[in-house]
Design an enzyme around this catalytic site. Structure first.
Site, PDB file in Angstrom:
ATOM      1  N   SER A 143       6.757 -18.826  -1.528  1.00  0.00           N
ATOM      2  CA  SER A 143       5.651 -19.653  -2.031  1.00  0.00           C
ATOM      3  C   SER A 143       4.862 -18.817  -3.026  1.00  0.00           C
ATOM      4  O   SER A 143       4.929 -17.575  -2.990  1.00  0.00           O
ATOM      5  CB  SER A 143       4.741 -20.028  -0.852  1.00  0.00           C
ATOM      6  OG  SER A 143       3.490 -20.503  -1.299  1.00  0.00           O
ATOM      7  N   TYR A 156      -0.153 -18.380   6.916  1.00  0.00           N
ATOM      8  CA  TYR A 156       0.855 -18.757   5.910  1.00  0.00           C
ATOM      9  C   TYR A 156       1.032 -17.649   4.873  1.00  0.00           C
ATOM     10  O   TYR A 156       2.156 -17.266   4.535  1.00  0.00           O
ATOM     11  CB  TYR A 156       0.386 -20.052   5.238  1.00  0.00           C
ATOM     12  CG  TYR A 156       1.405 -20.729   4.361  1.00  0.00           C
ATOM     13  CD1 TYR A 156       2.344 -21.612   4.894  1.00  0.00           C
ATOM     14  CD2 TYR A 156       1.416 -20.524   2.979  1.00  0.00           C
ATOM     15  CE1 TYR A 156       3.265 -22.255   4.083  1.00  0.00           C
ATOM     16  CE2 TYR A 156       2.332 -21.172   2.160  1.00  0.00           C
ATOM     17  CZ  TYR A 156       3.250 -22.043   2.721  1.00  0.00           C
ATOM     18  OH  TYR A 156       4.166 -22.687   1.911  1.00  0.00           O
TER      19      TYR A 156
END
Ligand code: NAD
Length: 261
Positions: A143, A156
């Site tokens: 990401s 995350y």
């Protein structure tokens, strides 16, 4: 059909980006094992569509990515029933949005298990099979949050940064084995993972839904456009080509310019 005769295993592929990877790989002729949660009917239809596209079998394995023994069994089942896996895509992922002081410890543990540790278990089980075959492609969906942080996403961001370190290490260990190991790092892609975090972001930052979409999500991306699942999948397909054999250990951004700013 350049992947005819090859087998791909894609974790977290019953929706979103993972489903797009599965479609792209089947479209190139690969037998595909999908994984993830969902309604039995929808999963059956997805497998039928993949098999029709590839002309090869497509199976679903229900392994929970928090369970190492299920992950090992999934890789072994793929090897036994479909062959390979020649290509693995570590894609299963979840998100939780909260400031660190309020971050539920069970959410932290689940994010680290699904977004990071499951990739270790998939690689651990797959690398010996790829080595024996003399060819392999390992791709992980990281990401933009593997490169930069945003507030309220401690679990995350930590998991995605870790996934890049794991990728670099395994790339070095397999560099002479015909195996490449890379991350694709998308910016915001419109999927259920993004849609589901909007209410918590509204709460955490005191914003409306439109403000979250335009002032938080798209404000990060200079292009002001969401990345699409099909764009990410097309990039992964390129990494499976022989022309991509020298790309290994890389964290490849696809984020509309987010991390250049
Ligand atoms: P999604 O919610 O549409 O898909 C997630 C998939 O993971 C689903 O198939 C789900 O069933 C599966 N899954 C969740 N928990 C699981 C578990 N315990 N075991 C097995 N499968 C499980 O989300 P998405 O946006 O397509 O996300 C896919 C990946 O892309 C994730 O790793 C995510 O972090 C990453 N990513 C997404 C974006 C984005 O903006 N959507 C951006 C960058 C990276």
């Amino acid at each position: 059909m350049f992947l005819k005769g090859k087998t791909a295993l894609v974790t977290g592929s019953t929706s979103g980006i993972g489903a797009a990877y599965a479609r792209a790989l089947a479209g190139a002729g690969a037998a595909v094992m999908i994984n993830g949660f969902g309604e039995a009917d929808a999963i059956e239809q997805q497998c039928a569509a993949l098999a029709q596209a590839s002309g090869a079998p497509a199976l679903h394995d229900p392994a929970d990515m928090t369970r190492p023994e299920m992950i090992e069994a999934m890789v072994a089942r793929c090897h036994g029933e479909l062959g390979g896996p020649d290509i693995v895509i570590n894609n299963a992922g979840i998100q939780h949005v909260a400031p660190v002081a309020d971050f539920p410890t069970d959410k932290w543990d689940a994010i680290i298990a699904i977004n990071l540790t499951s990739a270790f278990h998939v690689m651990r089980a797959s690398v010996p099979l790829m080595r024996a075959a003399g060819w392999g492609r390992i791709i992980s969906t990281a990401s933009a949050h593997s490169l930069v942080a945003s507030p309220n996403k401690s679990g995350y961001v930590a998991a995605k940064h870790g996934l890049v370190g794991l990728t670099k290490t395994v790339a070095l260990e397999t560099a002479t084995d015909g195996i490449t190991v890379n991350c694709i790092s998308p910016g915001y892609v419109w999927t259920s993972l993004v849609e589901n975090q909007i209410p918590d972001t509204m709460k955490a930052r005191g914003l409306t839904r439109d403000q979250v979409i335009n002032d938080v999500l798209l404000s990060a991306q200079p292009t002001k456009k969401f990345v699409t699942p099909d764009q990410v999948a097309a990039f992964a397909l390129f990494l499976c080509r022989e022309e991509a054999a020298s790309i290994t250990g890389a964290n490849l951004s696809m984020d509309g310019g987010w991390t250049t700013a």
